[in-house]
Design a protein around this motif. Structure first.
Motif, mmCIF file in Angstrom:
data_model
loop_
_atom_site.group_PDB
_atom_site.id
_atom_site.type_symbol
_atom_site.label_atom_id
_atom_site.label_comp_id
_atom_site.label_asym_id
_atom_site.label_seq_id
_atom_site.Cartn_x
_atom_site.Cartn_y
_atom_site.Cartn_z
ATOM 1 N N ASP A 29 0.806 -1.219 0.000
ATOM 2 C CA ASP A 29 0.000 0.000 0.000
ATOM 3 C C ASP A 29 0.843 1.274 0.000
ATOM 4 O OD1 ASP A 29 0.994 -0.184 2.566
ATOM 5 O OD2 ASP A 29 -0.917 0.156 3.580
ATOM 6 N N ILE A 30 2.109 1.155 -0.394
ATOM 7 C CA ILE A 30 2.995 2.311 -0.417
ATOM 8 C C ILE A 30 2.984 2.977 -1.791
ATOM 9 C CG2 ILE A 30 5.375 3.104 -0.143
ATOM 10 C CD1 ILE A 30 4.033 2.210 2.452
ATOM 11 N N MET A 31 2.698 4.284 -1.799
ATOM 12 C CA MET A 31 2.733 5.095 -3.028
ATOM 13 C C MET A 31 1.789 4.548 -4.106
ATOM 14 S SD MET A 31 4.858 7.467 -2.263
ATOM 15 C CE MET A 31 6.284 7.878 -1.251
ATOM 16 N N VAL A 32 0.518 4.408 -3.751
ATOM 17 C CA VAL A 32 -0.459 3.869 -4.707
ATOM 18 C C VAL A 32 -1.335 4.966 -5.313
ATOM 19 C CG1 VAL A 32 -0.513 1.573 -3.689
ATOM 20 C CG2 VAL A 32 -2.068 3.336 -2.809
ATOM 21 N N GLY A 33 -0.898 6.215 -5.178
ATOM 22 C CA GLY A 33 -1.662 7.322 -5.745
ATOM 23 C C GLY A 33 -2.752 7.799 -4.812
ATOM 24 N N ILE A 34 -3.763 6.962 -4.601
ATOM 25 C CA ILE A 34 -4.827 7.255 -3.638
ATOM 26 C C ILE A 34 -4.344 6.707 -2.297
ATOM 27 C CG2 ILE A 34 -7.288 7.044 -3.155
ATOM 28 C CD1 ILE A 34 -7.704 6.181 -6.058
#
Length: 411
Positions: A169-174
Motif C-alpha cells: 500500500d505504499i505510493m499507490v496514488g490514492i
C-alpha cells in the motif's frame, strides 16, 4: 482572484531546472516542492499545459512566463528523468528526488530486492501526450517503455484473474484507498490501477503505431484482454458499479491421516469483490471500458442521494462507508476517505462527458468551479483537498497538480 488568473500566475513556479540526478528540466506538484518529480502529478500538469496553450494561446502563456519551448523542455525532461532512472529489469520508481526524504530510497530498496510498486500507470500516456503537444517521436527510447510494461506484467499481474495488483500500500496514488491501505501484500487488484493500466496499453499501442512498430497490435490486444477482465471480474451486476477485487487466494495446507483437506472442491471464482464505493469505481467511464448500459447504472450512484455527489463534487469515499472520515491528515498518507480532490472531480466529469451525461457533467463542473472560486475568494489559494460539504481546505496550500486539470472546465 479568478481561476484563470491564478493558474496563469502559478504555472511558472512548477517548472524546475536540472539538479543532481534529475538531469533534465522537470515539473513539480506545486509550492513547497523543490527537487521532487512525481509521475502522475507531472502527467496531469502536462495535460493542463496542453489545454492552457489551446485556451489562452501562446502569447498569453509567454506573458505568464511559460513559452511553448519552455513547457516542452520541462515536459520532455520530466519523462526523460524517469526513463533515466529505469533499472535493468525495467523497474521505474514512482517518484525521483534529488534531495529530501526520498532521495535514493526507491533505488536502494530495489537493489535490496524489496518488492516495490512501480511508477503509477501513466508513463505511456505521458509520452503520448507529450508527443501530441510538441511533436516528434525521436526523443524517447521506446524499448524503455516496453521494459516498463513488462515489469508490470512480471511483478504485478495475476494470471488467474487477468488483473493487475499492488505489491503493497505504499505510493499507490490514492494514499489510503481502503481497498489497498493496510491490506495484505499482493492481494489488491484495484480498479484505479487496472483502469489506468488499460489506458497504458492503449497509449503504448498508439505510440508503436506512430513509430510503425509491428508490436502495436500486440499492445492493443493486451488492452482489450485487460478490458475484458475488468468487465468480467470487477463489474458488479447486482450493484451496478465496478469494485476493486481481492486476488490474494491462499490454500491452507492441512492433512488428516494422509487426507488433504480443502482439496475436493477448489474455488471456481477468481476474485473476491471489495465492495467499497470510492471515486475510482467510476474510472471505467473515464477510460472507456464500460458500455452505455453500465454507464447508465453507475450514474444512479451519483443521483440517488448525496452519499457520493456532495455540494462541492465527488466524495473520494462514499459517506455511508464505515471508513468515511474528514479528519485532516497530519502528513502521509493524505486523506482520500471522503474529502474532495479536484482530480477525482475531473476524472468523473470527463467520464460523464464521454458517455453523454451532459446534465450531470454540468452539475459537477459547476460544483468544481464553485469550490475553487470559494477558496480563491476566501483564502487566495488552492489546496490539496477540500471538505465536500463546506468547501473548506484541508491541507497543502499552493498544491497545483491535481487542481490544474479543471482548466478543461473553463469553456
Amino acid at each position: 482572484m479568478k481561476i484563470e488568473e491564478y493558474i496563469l500566475s502559478h504555472f511558472k513556479g512548477i517548472l524546475k531546472p536540472p539538479v543532481k540526478n534529475l538531469k533534465y528540466p522537470f515539473i513539480v506538484p506545486g509550492t513547497g516542492y523543490l527537487t521532487e518529480l512525481w509521475g502522475w502529478d507531472a502527467y496531469w500538469e502536462t495535460l493542463s499545459f496542453k489545454r492552457a496553450f489551446e485556451l489562452f494561446g501562446d502569447e498569453e502563456m509567454a506573458r505568464a512566463g511559460v513559452s511553448r519551448q519552455t513547457a516542452t523542455e520541462h515536459i520532455r525532461g520530466s519523462i526523460l528523468d524517469f526513463l533515466d532512472a529505469q533499472e535493468e529489469d525495467g523497474f521505474i520508481p514512482i517518484m525521483v528526488s534529488a534531495g529530501g526524504l526520498f532521495e535514493g530510497f526507491f533505488q536502494n530498496e530495489h537493489k535490496k530486492g524489496t518488492p516495490l510498486n512501480q511508477h503509477l500507470p501513466f508513463l505511456c500516456q505521458f509520452v503520448l501526450l507529450a508527443s501530441e503537444f510538441f511533436g516528434g517521436s525521436d526523443w524517447f527510447d521506446v524499448e524503455k517503455l516496453i521494459k516498463y510494461i513488462r515489469y508490470f506484467e512480471e511483478k504485478q499481474y495475476d494470471k488467474n484473474s487477468g488483473l493487475f495488483f499492488w505489491q503493497d500500500d505504499i505510493m499507490v496514488g490514492i494514499d489510503n484507498n481502503p481497498t489497498v491501505f493496510y491490506r495484505p501484500h499482493r492481494s489488491s487488484a484495484d480498479i484505479f490501477l487496472n483502469s489506468f493500466m488499460y489506458l497504458e496499453y492503449a497509449a503504448l499501442a498508439k505510440i508503436l503505431e506512430m513509430l510503425r512498430d509491428g508490436r502495436a497490435s500486440e499492445a492493443a490486444e493486451k488492452a482489450e484482454k485487460l478490458k475484458a477482465a475488468i468487465n468480467t471480474e470487477m463489474w458488479d451486476e447486482r450493484d451496478g458499479i465496478y469494485y476493486s477485487q481481492d486476488v490474494g487466494f491462499e490454500k491452507t495446507k492441512c492433512a488428516v491421516k494422509g487426507v488433504a483437506l480443502h482439496s475436493g472442491l477448489a474455488p471456481h471464482w477468481k476474485t473476491m469483490p471489495l465492495k467499497i464505493r470510492f471515486w475510482a469505481c467510476f474510472l471505467p467511464m473515464y477510460a472507456g471500458i464500460c458500455n452505455e448500459t453500465q454507464a447508465e447504472r453507475m450514474c444512479v450512484h451519483l443521483t440517488e442521494n448525496d452519499d457520493i455527489f456532495a455540494e462541492y463534487g465527488i466524495r473520494t469515499l462514499a459517506k455511508n462507508e464505515k471508513m468515511y472520515s474528514l479528519v485532516k491528515s497530519a502528513g502521509n498518507p493524505s486523506n482520500w476517505l471522503g474529502s474532495v480532490w479536484c482530480i477525482s472531480n475531473y476524472c468523473v466529469y470527463k467520464g460523464l462527458v464521454r458517455y453523454g451525461k451532459s446534465e450531470l457533467a454540468e452539475k459537477l463542473k459547476q460544483a468544481t468551479l464553485n469550490l475553487l472560486d470559494k477558496n480563491l475568494n476566501e483564502h487566495g489559494d488552492l489546496f490539496e483537498s477540500y471538505n465536500p460539504d463546506t468547501g473548506e481546505p484541508f491541507m497543502h496550500p499552493g498544491f497545483l497538480s491535481h487542481n490544474l486539470p479543471v482548466i478543461d472546465m473553463l469553456k
